[in-house]
Scaffold this motif. Sequence first.
Motif, mmCIF file in Angstrom:
data_model
loop_
_atom_site.group_PDB
_atom_site.id
_atom_site.type_symbol
_atom_site.label_atom_id
_atom_site.label_comp_id
_atom_site.label_asym_id
_atom_site.label_seq_id
_atom_site.Cartn_x
_atom_site.Cartn_y
_atom_site.Cartn_z
ATOM 1 N N HIS A 56 -5.857 35.724 -4.146
ATOM 2 C CA HIS A 56 -7.029 36.099 -4.285
ATOM 3 C C HIS A 56 -7.168 37.572 -4.993
ATOM 4 O O HIS A 56 -8.253 38.138 -4.865
ATOM 5 N N ASN A 57 -6.212 38.078 -5.238
ATOM 6 C CA ASN A 57 -6.048 39.306 -5.948
ATOM 7 C C ASN A 57 -5.503 39.179 -7.360
ATOM 8 O O ASN A 57 -4.855 38.168 -7.643
ATOM 9 N N GLU A 58 -5.724 40.355 -8.190
ATOM 10 C CA GLU A 58 -4.894 40.471 -9.642
ATOM 11 C C GLU A 58 -3.401 40.593 -8.971
ATOM 12 O O GLU A 58 -2.767 41.115 -8.269
ATOM 13 N N GLU A 91 -7.614 32.377 -18.652
ATOM 14 C CA GLU A 91 -7.165 33.655 -18.202
ATOM 15 C C GLU A 91 -7.461 33.570 -16.671
ATOM 16 O O GLU A 91 -7.945 32.662 -16.069
ATOM 17 N N PHE A 92 -6.395 34.234 -16.145
ATOM 18 C CA PHE A 92 -5.967 34.259 -14.613
ATOM 19 C C PHE A 92 -7.158 34.774 -14.091
ATOM 20 O O PHE A 92 -7.688 35.622 -14.187
ATOM 21 N N GLU A 93 -7.706 33.940 -13.170
ATOM 22 C CA GLU A 93 -8.893 34.156 -12.252
ATOM 23 C C GLU A 93 -8.570 33.886 -10.730
ATOM 24 O O GLU A 93 -8.076 32.959 -10.467
ATOM 25 N N ASP A 112 -0.558 33.720 -14.283
ATOM 26 C CA ASP A 112 -0.450 32.764 -15.713
ATOM 27 C C ASP A 112 -1.543 31.749 -15.158
ATOM 28 O O ASP A 112 -1.496 31.288 -13.870
ATOM 29 N N GLN A 113 -2.209 30.963 -15.964
ATOM 30 C CA GLN A 113 -3.331 29.982 -15.314
ATOM 31 C C GLN A 113 -3.597 29.235 -16.675
ATOM 32 O O GLN A 113 -3.691 29.437 -17.918
#
Length: 315
Positions: free
Chosen positions: A230-232, A255-257, A237-238
């Motif tokens: 739930h954090n940066e 983009e990583f979310e 990677d996603q």
Amino acid sequence: MKTKITVALFVVLLSFQSSIWVASVTSAEEIDLAPESERTIESFKGVIYNIEFDSEKRVINVSAYNPRQEAVNSWLDIEVDRSIIRNGGLNLSAGETQHFSYNINGSIAADRESHHILVGTIGNSTRYNFNLAINSSSPNGVPLPEIENVEVVQTTIDGEETTAARVTVRNEANVQYNPKIRVTSLQTHSESHIVGIPDEENRRTIVIPLNEEPEMIVAGEVRLFTGWIHNESRISDQVEFEGTVDGETEVWDREFEPIQIDYANRDVDEYQYRNATVKAKNDEIWRERLKPVAVVAGVMLVGILLVVSVLSRRR
């Protein structure tokens, strides 16, 4: 025969002692922490090591010079963060100089901000400290683990055929990482799975069970991260994917979310992956599967009505 055995044991003990000596020196209090890029250390046998660290290119250059009038054996150990670049002996003839150059980008640990380079020999060592912020948005030339491929497959778990995602992670660095993988699909919220990638390998594949039926189209997301989902994350990677167990799986980068998940009894609105197109296709697959059942149910219903009708007439 005894002479040969004695010599062999001496060589083994000398190599072992060299490794222990270098290791003990590297942790000694007299390690040089000065910031200058060019340094000189001398081994206990008199070999002169000239060291230069190019902080912009992140290249370490070492030259070993033997000023003696006879050949000499020495030892050179170079470590970056938790990776060993070189750890072995070298032979120098009288007056000989040997040069070594290493680009350390692939050996910098991306999961930390403070880094060090240790150059040691038997009897002496020096250490460089530097800071470098690294993340997937700004890798600064440091190779980071990433998702290489996702494949929808059918596998057997506890004796049952199960739909699963086969996820391959690639790591081109000379650093061992233990990132986590999490799969979210239309029907699945997987747990986080640790995917350890040793530094001597550059790929690792894990299989994650999914809740989708084998006949369904599977669509979802795979996230790789080293922090909290739930954090940066410093390393992240996603990808998004869509496929079937008996067909091809299409994979594309995202983009990583960060997402919210339910853990530690927190009252949160858990993230739900949505794909209206695939959901509509799966609904149609379900309707096609239910048609034979509906036909059978209809025939049975007609039969029941006929029986009831006959019984009613007899009365």
